[in-house]
Structure formats: structure tokens, C-alpha cells
Design a protein around this motif. Sequence first.
Motif, PDB file in Angstrom:
ATOM      1  N   PHE A  37       8.241   1.736  20.934  1.00 20.86           N
ATOM      2  CA  PHE A  37       7.279   0.663  20.427  1.00 20.86           C
ATOM      3  C   PHE A  37       6.018   1.260  20.167  1.00 20.86           C
ATOM      4  CE2 PHE A  37       8.235  -3.395  23.202  1.00 20.86           C
ATOM      5  CZ  PHE A  37       9.545  -3.329  22.716  1.00 20.86           C
ATOM      6  N   GLU A  38       5.618   2.427  20.572  1.00 19.13           N
ATOM      7  CA  GLU A  38       4.648   3.122  20.292  1.00 19.13           C
ATOM      8  C   GLU A  38       4.407   3.826  18.916  1.00 19.13           C
ATOM      9  OE1 GLU A  38       4.119   6.213  23.341  1.00 19.13           O
ATOM     10  OE2 GLU A  38       3.788   4.662  24.804  1.00 19.13           O
ATOM     11  N   VAL A  39       5.834   4.257  18.431  1.00 19.64           N
ATOM     12  CA  VAL A  39       5.737   4.696  17.270  1.00 19.64           C
ATOM     13  C   VAL A  39       5.716   3.531  16.311  1.00 19.64           C
ATOM     14  CG1 VAL A  39       7.692   5.640  15.555  1.00 19.64           C
ATOM     15  CG2 VAL A  39       7.616   6.793  17.911  1.00 19.64           C
ATOM     16  N   LEU A  40       6.491   2.598  16.379  1.00 21.40           N
ATOM     17  CA  LEU A  40       6.423   1.345  15.519  1.00 21.40           C
ATOM     18  C   LEU A  40       5.242   0.728  15.253  1.00 21.40           C
ATOM     19  CD1 LEU A  40       9.966  -0.272  16.460  1.00 21.40           C
ATOM     20  CD2 LEU A  40       9.225   0.834  14.228  1.00 21.40           C
ATOM     21  N   MET A  47       9.650  18.645  12.599  1.00 19.88           N
ATOM     22  CA  MET A  47       8.802  17.582  13.282  1.00 19.88           C
ATOM     23  C   MET A  47       9.659  16.534  13.988  1.00 19.88           C
ATOM     24  SD  MET A  47       7.232  15.153   9.924  1.00 19.88           S
ATOM     25  CE  MET A  47       6.006  16.517   9.443  1.00 19.88           C
ATOM     26  N   ASP A  48      10.994  16.538  13.904  1.00 22.62           N
ATOM     27  CA  ASP A  48      11.740  15.649  14.374  1.00 22.62           C
ATOM     28  C   ASP A  48      11.714  15.689  15.755  1.00 22.62           C
ATOM     29  OD1 ASP A  48      12.709  14.392  12.434  1.00 22.62           O
ATOM     30  OD2 ASP A  48      14.503  15.741  11.954  1.00 22.62           O
ATOM     31  N   ALA A  49      11.222  17.188  16.387  1.00 23.68           N
ATOM     32  CA  ALA A  49      11.436  17.248  17.803  1.00 23.68           C
ATOM     33  C   ALA A  49      10.265  16.602  18.598  1.00 23.68           C
ATOM     34  CB  ALA A  49      11.233  18.839  18.063  1.00 23.68           C
ATOM     35  N   ALA A  50       9.141  16.103  17.715  1.00 26.89           N
ATOM     36  CA  ALA A  50       8.219  15.356  18.683  1.00 26.89           C
ATOM     37  C   ALA A  50       8.732  13.776  18.918  1.00 26.89           C
ATOM     38  CB  ALA A  50       6.959  15.290  17.623  1.00 26.89           C
ATOM     39  N   LEU A  51       9.102  13.336  18.073  1.00 29.39           N
ATOM     40  CA  LEU A  51       9.803  12.063  17.896  1.00 29.39           C
ATOM     41  C   LEU A  51      10.914  11.906  19.115  1.00 29.39           C
ATOM     42  CD1 LEU A  51      10.219   9.034  16.774  1.00 29.39           C
ATOM     43  CD2 LEU A  51      12.016   9.970  15.639  1.00 29.39           C
ATOM     44  N   LEU A  52      11.786  13.006  19.096  1.00 27.87           N
ATOM     45  CA  LEU A  52      12.875  12.776  19.756  1.00 27.87           C
ATOM     46  C   LEU A  52      12.800  13.431  21.213  1.00 27.87           C
ATOM     47  CD1 LEU A  52      15.611  14.127  17.127  1.00 27.87           C
ATOM     48  CD2 LEU A  52      15.040  11.716  17.941  1.00 27.87           C
ATOM     49  N   SER A  53      11.569  14.034  21.416  1.00 27.96           N
ATOM     50  CA  SER A  53      11.164  14.273  22.901  1.00 27.96           C
ATOM     51  C   SER A  53      10.335  13.485  23.359  1.00 27.96           C
ATOM     52  CB  SER A  53      10.823  15.765  22.955  1.00 27.96           C
ATOM     53  OG  SER A  53       9.616  15.957  22.161  1.00 27.96           O
ATOM     54  N   ASN A  54       9.838  12.294  22.812  1.00 31.16           N
ATOM     55  CA  ASN A  54       8.907  11.331  23.282  1.00 31.16           C
ATOM     56  C   ASN A  54       7.590  11.931  23.371  1.00 31.16           C
ATOM     57  OD1 ASN A  54      11.042   9.582  23.451  1.00 31.16           O
ATOM     58  ND2 ASN A  54      11.190   9.432  25.585  1.00 31.16           N
ATOM     59  N   PHE A  55       7.144  12.881  22.527  1.00 31.02           N
ATOM     60  CA  PHE A  55       5.944  13.376  22.449  1.00 31.02           C
ATOM     61  C   PHE A  55       4.803  12.204  22.037  1.00 31.02           C
ATOM     62  CE2 PHE A  55       2.793  16.563  20.550  1.00 31.02           C
ATOM     63  CZ  PHE A  55       2.695  17.251  21.325  1.00 31.02           C
ATOM     64  N   TYR A  85       0.758   3.911  17.352  1.00 34.62           N
ATOM     65  CA  TYR A  85       0.096   4.938  18.385  1.00 34.62           C
ATOM     66  C   TYR A  85       0.402   6.199  18.080  1.00 34.62           C
ATOM     67  CZ  TYR A  85      -1.417   0.725  20.941  1.00 34.62           C
ATOM     68  OH  TYR A  85      -2.111  -0.432  21.450  1.00 34.62           O
ATOM     69  N   TYR A  86       1.352   6.418  17.535  1.00 40.76           N
ATOM     70  CA  TYR A  86       1.994   7.789  17.285  1.00 40.76           C
ATOM     71  C   TYR A  86       1.470   8.604  16.236  1.00 40.76           C
ATOM     72  CZ  TYR A  86       6.043  11.030  16.872  1.00 40.76           C
ATOM     73  OH  TYR A  86       6.959  12.134  16.903  1.00 40.76           O
ATOM     74  N   TYR A  87       0.949   7.776  15.223  1.00 45.08           N
ATOM     75  CA  TYR A  87       0.728   8.239  14.071  1.00 45.08           C
ATOM     76  C   TYR A  87      -0.894   8.981  13.981  1.00 45.08           C
ATOM     77  CZ  TYR A  87       4.508   5.667  11.578  1.00 45.08           C
ATOM     78  OH  TYR A  87       5.846   5.482  11.371  1.00 45.08           O
ATOM     79  N   ASP A  88      -0.884  10.007  12.983  1.00 39.53           N
ATOM     80  CA  ASP A  88      -2.289  10.484  12.880  1.00 39.53           C
ATOM     81  C   ASP A  88      -3.069   9.537  11.634  1.00 39.53           C
ATOM     82  OD1 ASP A  88      -1.499  11.275  10.367  1.00 39.53           O
ATOM     83  OD2 ASP A  88      -1.421  13.418  10.988  1.00 39.53           O
ATOM     84  N   SER A  89      -4.456   9.802  11.341  1.00 39.28           N
ATOM     85  CA  SER A  89      -5.098   9.190  10.659  1.00 39.28           C
ATOM     86  C   SER A  89      -4.758   8.999   9.171  1.00 39.28           C
ATOM     87  CB  SER A  89      -6.648   9.545  10.835  1.00 39.28           C
ATOM     88  OG  SER A  89      -6.658  10.816  10.416  1.00 39.28           O
ATOM     89  N   SER A  90      -3.946  10.123   8.796  1.00 44.68           N
ATOM     90  CA  SER A  90      -3.583  10.139   7.379  1.00 44.68           C
ATOM     91  C   SER A  90      -2.150   9.023   7.290  1.00 44.68           C
ATOM     92  CB  SER A  90      -3.173  11.339   6.808  1.00 44.68           C
ATOM     93  OG  SER A  90      -2.092  11.940   7.665  1.00 44.68           O
ATOM     94  N   GLU A  91      -1.506   9.140   8.394  1.00 41.71           N
ATOM     95  CA  GLU A  91      -0.327   8.273   8.155  1.00 41.71           C
ATOM     96  C   GLU A  91      -0.655   6.779   8.409  1.00 41.71           C
ATOM     97  OE1 GLU A  91       3.151  11.253  10.135  1.00 41.71           O
ATOM     98  OE2 GLU A  91       1.290  10.377  11.088  1.00 41.71           O
ATOM     99  N   LYS A  92      -1.742   6.534   9.250  1.00 38.06           N
ATOM    100  CA  LYS A  92      -2.208   5.395   9.239  1.00 38.06           C
ATOM    101  C   LYS A  92      -2.851   4.595   7.869  1.00 38.06           C
ATOM    102  CE  LYS A  92      -2.959   5.271  14.159  1.00 38.06           C
ATOM    103  NZ  LYS A  92      -4.149   5.387  15.261  1.00 38.06           N
ATOM    104  N   LYS A  93      -3.151   5.659   7.156  1.00 40.00           N
ATOM    105  CA  LYS A  93      -3.544   4.890   5.742  1.00 40.00           C
ATOM    106  C   LYS A  93      -2.453   4.869   4.684  1.00 40.00           C
ATOM    107  CE  LYS A  93      -8.021   7.473   6.092  1.00 40.00           C
ATOM    108  NZ  LYS A  93      -8.736   8.895   5.701  1.00 40.00           N
ATOM    109  N   ARG A  94      -1.335   5.638   4.981  1.00 39.10           N
ATOM    110  CA  ARG A  94      -0.299   5.373   4.032  1.00 39.10           C
ATOM    111  C   ARG A  94       0.542   4.110   4.353  1.00 39.10           C
ATOM    112  NH1 ARG A  94       2.991  10.314   5.715  1.00 39.10           N
ATOM    113  NH2 ARG A  94       4.530   9.304   4.319  1.00 39.10           N
ATOM    114  N   LYS A 150       1.595  12.672  21.027  1.00 38.09           N
ATOM    115  CA  LYS A 150       0.486  12.834  20.168  1.00 38.09           C
ATOM    116  C   LYS A 150       1.116  12.449  18.754  1.00 38.09           C
ATOM    117  CE  LYS A 150      -1.541  16.909  22.490  1.00 38.09           C
ATOM    118  NZ  LYS A 150      -1.801  18.328  22.312  1.00 38.09           N
ATOM    119  N   SER A 151       0.126  12.546  17.910  1.00 36.62           N
ATOM    120  CA  SER A 151       0.678  12.511  16.515  1.00 36.62           C
ATOM    121  C   SER A 151       1.563  13.454  15.946  1.00 36.62           C
ATOM    122  CB  SER A 151      -0.487  12.565  15.539  1.00 36.62           C
ATOM    123  OG  SER A 151      -0.095  12.691  14.305  1.00 36.62           O
ATOM    124  N   HIS A 152       2.917  13.035  15.659  1.00 40.96           N
ATOM    125  CA  HIS A 152       4.111  13.942  15.464  1.00 40.96           C
ATOM    126  C   HIS A 152       3.486  14.927  14.119  1.00 40.96           C
ATOM    127  CE1 HIS A 152       4.718  11.167  11.960  1.00 40.96           C
ATOM    128  NE2 HIS A 152       5.695  12.020  11.420  1.00 40.96           N
TER     129      HIS A 152
END
Length: 936
Positions: free
Chosen positions: A717-720, A797-805, A723-732, A807-809
Motif C-alpha cells: 500500500f505504501e509503495v503504491l 535496489m530490489d532489496a529495499a522493496l523486498l525487505s519492507n524498507f 510514501y516509499y518514493y523519493d522526490s525525483s520519483e514522485k515527479k516522474r 525509506k525511499s528505495h
Amino acid sequence: MSVKKKLIVNTEKGNLLSEIVRSLRECEGFHFSVAFVNFSGLQLLLDSLKEAENKGINGRIITSTYLNFTDAKALMKIKEYNNIDLKIFVTDKEIGFHTKAYIFDYPDYYKVIIGSSNITQSALKSNIEWNVEIITKKSGTFIKDVLKAYDHLWDISREADEKLIEEYKDFVQTLKIGQVPKMIFESKSSYIVPNSMQSKAIENLNRLRSFGESKALVIAATGTGKTYMSAFDVKNFRPKKLLFIVHREDILRKAKATFEQLLPNNGISFGLLTGNYKDSNSDYVFATIQTISRCYQDIARDTFDYLIIDEAHHAASPTYQSILDYFIPQFTLGMTATPERSDSNNVFEIFDNNVALEVRLHEALDDELIVPFHYFGITDIDGVDLSDVSLQDIDTITKRLKVNERVDFIIDKMNFYSFDGNNRKCLGFCASREHAQYMADQFNQRGYMSAVLLGDDTNNERAKVISRLEDDNDPLEFIFTVDIFNEGVDIPSVNLVLMLRPTNSPIIFIQQLGRGLRKYENKSFLTVLDFIGNHNKVFLIALALNGNRYYDKESLKVAVATDFSNIPGCTHIQMDRISQERILSQIDQENFNSMKYLKEEYNEFKKLNHGHVPYFLLNYLQFDGAPDPIRFIKKEKTYLHFVAKVEKDNQLLALLTDENLDSVLKEFSSKLPLKRVFDFVIMKYLLDHDDITLKQAKREILKIVKYVDEDSVLHAFEVLSQYYYDSSEKKRFFPLVYLKDGTLYKTKRLNEVLSNPEYKKFIEDLLLYGIFRYEKEFGDKYYGVPHFKLYEQYQMMDAALLSNFRKSHSSFRGSGLLTKDSDYFIYIDLHKEEGIEEQLNYKDKILNSQYFQWQTPHTTAQTSERGKNIIYNKERGIRLHFFVRKYREIDGKVEPFIYIGKGDTLEYEGEKPITVKIELEYEIPAKLLLEFTKKV
């Protein structure tokens, strides 16, 4: 020298065949004594024995008539070698013969292999066998005893002259005529259990139905048991009324018998609806399409709970469509070996794009659902030069292939390698109609009875010629054709396939190969002879044989250099040296990531899609050997952008100027291939719903996987919701959804995009493809947190997503070592870029399948917390996860890492960096170890 011993077993690490081939290549003489010699095993040694003959290396072979298992055909083949003396121990009731010994003579020593393996394909490659190899000096007592025992056997065995072999052959033939067929007790349905394919299909059908889906398609090779699978599923579903439709009455009768066998004593009546039978009131009705199409409107639309369309590639025709549109069953199942069609209709769409199961060639071989094949890649004659010809120029290719010398060469090789069984039944695939006719004429002139079948022959003409080939009493041995046997035509008795044309499509190659792989009485393998020329796409053969749709240059080169040692079971792939070197050279020169190559790959696929633009990713599920469309996505950010660019499609380009659609497609495309399916399942649900709660999301995910933890659902839910994205990704990417009080809601902009039916179809295609591919690669297993599957590919960077990190991946980066709580993620390049290894003096290397050496980052000291956590990871509860890749970059593309699992530190030394020896939790599989360590 001291005596050396080793155990040889048939595993993915090696087999007895490779040991014998290597020994024949290096020895000065050989002596075999085996109870049985079958042609299935001898064929695998023919080239090695021929090479020994050419080098003047002599050998002796003793075999026996024990239990009449030895093939007379194999004995006659051995007699063709001038360098081999053959004797036969003729057994009687009192004395059996069960030796399995292979003795090789070297200048200073003997090598003796004694154990359980005879010369059969299974014994040499796949059976559970134990053989001990002993290398000993020539003066040793052991070898003197062995040779003395061998000489005694030789003396008491009979010379294998033509008369003895003929007598034995006649005797065995007489036994076979009077033989009672072996029976398996299965009179009660409870004794018949699903095979692996059937079990997987039933499990997936249940899952699809739990989605609320009412249609599904099963794609599986001919002969893998699709009818039994459907009967098992019907037994599970328990419909009151069933309709089974197929186009041929003989198939229909077999299907009815299968259902009656599996569903006895259930109070169900079974009936036929054909030209001669009108049992439409039975509970389970088995109908030909010809009959049901004339009377279906006389039956109430909701009569049947379950509808089965066999040979479902016919379902796109108007006749089938009328029936599918009329009846409203609870569930409809389509079954086919060939989902392709010769018109524009898409069979997948007819079954709502629900593919319950794909069983492709390598999977069917692995599960022993089809017979193994013995493939021999043979360099074509010098007189055929295709180096300057486009593979699209069929007229020039035909002209250059029509060489009498080539016909003689083909026949010579065909007779050398022979075939399984007593009667040759061969399909020869040619470049054109003219080439097929030429081959048939030339073979007929040389006394090999041949026929031609082409696309414009009538069904009756085809049936007549096929019937002749199947008839053991008919002299017809060869059918030469172009492409008509690629799909749907089934001749189970085929035991030889000749590839007589340049391969320009892995898909067509696999289709043609598949024509001979159906199981058939007394058929133990298929022989495939491929005459490999010097055209510029020879390497495509390697793509077809490799069996991995997702490949890189290095893994492909290793597969070719090792004769595709990863191929399962008794299947054997062997290329001569010239063909192998030619293919390796082309792979080296080709850039698989270049736009030129990708366009060629796409256009070839489009041609096989009957010239229709494949707008949807699901199109690529149609064919075994299809390109990986994610390669197209990586090139142009989305698949549709790639198609628009290649096709110069202004209409599609205009559609993609919609910023909202473009953003959605790019965001979802960036997540492919999925490493976690949760996010796409949630978005698929939201295509038709305004919101989704955590509880609903978990329920939807559990339709795909067996278990999911609640924190991972929340993380999705947070990824979609970004909440998970950094500012550059939110712009994309614009926001698709937002999270409020534990519920995910669609944004207004996403609703606007989905309100356009065309946009929605493209987005749904992306989500479905991601989910289907995930299911194919990951299955329904729960992998925990972090969500890693052994030997799967991952980016750092998959490790961030798959370990429920949380912060911004994109900030989850590091110099080969990332950490989250008690999990350490370690990334290793085995071959560093030039200059870096010398500069930093890295000593990372695989020691063997269980151990490797790794150096920490150069700033890590033994006294630091990080250093202690690595050195004493087990005591401190630190989980070390290891990711390995051979090269950082190939052809300008950054390569993924392979996850090889967790490991513990055994030894350590040094300071900044610390050098540690790691013991892995699981051994690295032989195929992967070979890819990591072999240089080609």
C-alpha cells in the motif's frame, strides 16, 4: 603413481556419458564389458567411437544376450567400426551375465570404471547409478586381476559374426510377437493419480476460479495428459452436467473412455453426440463440433455447468464462437498444445487471458511427459554458402540448398546416426515448396521412399500420407514439408527429424522439434539431425535449445560450450566443433541489447503472429521460444513506446502523448519483471473497484500465494501510494492511489485514465502479464521477509522493496553491502572491470559449490560493529544474504545479481578489508556454478 578413486553418479554436475566420452578422446585403447547395449545409449557414443577409429585407437567390447535386452541393431552398428572387436556372451538358464566395466589404456596407467551402468541412454545420463573410477599404474595387482578376468570373458564369449547377430535378432523378434503386453493395475479410479502437469493445472484452475474467473486455457505439449487433467478437474469440480467438444470423433471416444474410467460408480451417465449417436440427454455429453453446431440451439443455454473445448486452437473459428457465445456454463476450460492460429483471432482472449498452465518443451522433458531427443548439430558441406544471403530471400536459399552432393551428405549422416526402432519414420523440414519437392525427388531416386506435404494439400491428402507413414507395412519413410507440421499435426511414431533449412526463428525450431516428441509404444527417443550452415543467424539455434527465455550473452556461451549440459533427463545435445565455434563467434559479435537486434527479434515474432502487430504483452505467452518483451520495455521505457517506434505508428504515438497514460504505463513497466506480486494484484483489483482495504487486499493476494504477512500488504500500500518514493520519483509518476485510514483509494486522475476503454485494456494487459509471469517464475510459495527466491535475478535496489524498507528505495544504495536491521545484503562481482580489481585488490571468488571468499568494503575494521556483525554473524543473529554476478555489464547493459542464499562466516583474516570465508546454507546448483566459473 598412487591409486586414485572417485564415484561417478548421474547428476546435474556430470554423468557417466561425459566420463566415457572424455576417456575415449584421451586413451590409447579401450575394453568394455557390459550386460546390455541398447541403441539409445550407443548413439550417444557414435561420434566418440568414430573419432577413436580415425585416430587408430582400437577397442574390444563384450556384451551379452542376458534377458534379451541387448539390441541387435546396436550390435550391427558396432560391427561397422573397423577398430572394434565385438564378442557376445550367450547366456543360458544357469549362467547370467551382469558385468558393467569400462577399461581405458593410457601410456603409463589404466583407468577402470566399474559399477552399475550398461550402455543405455538412461544408464549413461539419468538413472540412479553408482560407478567407481579407479586410476592405477600398470604394474598394480588390481589391474592385472581385472585384465585377467576380462581376457577370460573374452575367451569364453562368441565372435559376433553376422550369422550370430541375425539368429539373435530373429529370436528376439519371435519373442516380441508372442509377448503379452505389460499391464499396470489401475482398475479402480483411486489408483490413477495425476502426473505433475495435471496436478499443477488443477491447482491453478482452482486458484483462478477463486478469483471468480469462469474461463481458463491450459497449454501443454501433445501427449502430456491434458484429457486426464480435465477429467481430474471435473472430478474435483463435480458439475451436474458437462459438455466436452472436439473436432474428431476418434479423440472424442478416447476422452469419453477416460472420463468413464476416472468417474465410475458416481451415478453419472455418459453419452456421445455425433453423426451416429444422439445421447444429448446424458449427464456428461461428448460431442463433435460438427454435430453440436447443428443442434445447440435446441438445448437450454444454462444446461451445462462445465464446458470443455479440446484442441482449443480451433476455438477462434466462427462455429466454435457461436457455441461459446450461446452456452453460459459456470466454467469453461480450453486445452491445446498449440495456442497459435492462422488468422487474426487470439485464442487467449477467448479464454479471458487466463492461462492456467504452460508446459513448455524443457518442462515437459524435465517431467518426462515426452520422449527425450538426441540432437546432433552437423556442419553443412562447404558447397553450400549462405554467408551473403538474407534469410528472407527464400528463392536464393532454395537454389543454394539444391545440391546433389548435399543430399548424399544428408543420407550419409542419417545412416550413420540411424534412429530408434525398426522402421524409420522421418519428417524433413525444408526452406520452401521447391526445396521440399527436390528433397523428395532426390531421396526417391536413391531408393528412400518419400512424399511431400504442403500447405495447400487437402485434409484428406494429408491424412492419407500421414497414415502411410504410420503404417509399418508401408514403404514410405520420409515426409518433406515446409511449415505445415509446426502446429497441431500429431504423428506419434515419428523417430527422426531432419532440419534441412537455416533456422531463423527459435519458435519454429521448437515447433518442428516437438513434432517427434510424443510418447509412443517402444519409442525411447527422437533423433534430430540439424545441418548447420554459415548464415548470419546460426546462433538462433542456441536460443531455441537453451530453453531459457531470459538469457544473457555469457550464459548462452557457456551453454553452447558445454553442449547444453543443463538439459534434463536423457536428452542429449551435441554439436560438432565447427558448428560450435561458429555459434560462439556469432554470439560474441551480436549485441542482444542493440535496437537493431531487438527490432529483428520483434519483426520475426510479428511475422509468426501472422503479420498482426502484437500490441499486447500477453501475445508473448503464445509461443514456446518467443522473445522476452521486457527487453523491449527496457529499451524504450514501455512496450507500447517500443512498438510505436518500430512500427512508426503515428496513431499509437499520438495516444502515448497523453501524459497520464504515459505515466501509468511507465510506472508499471518499471516494476517488470515482478519480484513481488502483491502490488500488481492490488492494482488489478482497483481496475474495477474504487478502493481496497488491507483485509480485501490480503484476500486477493492469497488467491495467488499460499500465505502473506500483513506488514508486506501494508508495505505494498505504501509503495503504491508513493510514501516509499523519493522526490525525483514522485515527479516522474503521478499518484495512482492514496492511502487513508488503512484503505487505498484511486485518484481522480487514475479514474480518468481508466474511463478510456482502450487505455484500460493496455494497463490491464501490463498487470496481467506481470502476474502471469510472476506465477510462472515464483509459483505460489511465500518467501518471507525479505522476499527472496533462491537463484532468482535481482537488482541492488530490489532489496529495499523486498525487505519492507520504509525509506525511499533509490537511497538504498551502497558499495556492495547494504543493511536493514539484522539483514545484510552483500553484492559481489566475480569479474571486476579492468583496472578496478588491481586498484582495490579484491579477492572475491567462488571456492566450490558450498564455499566462497569475500572481502568486505575497504573501510571495514574487525573492531567496528559492522566488522563484528560480519565476523560473528551467527552468534549475533545477523543474516548474511549473498548476491553474485559474473560481470557487472554486458553489451552496455547492467547485469542483475543472482541470489545464492544466506551464508555464515567460517574464517576471517586481514583488516580494511576483512577477507572472510563463507559457508552457504545451500550448495550452488551445478548449472549455475558452471555459469559463474567457466570462461568461454
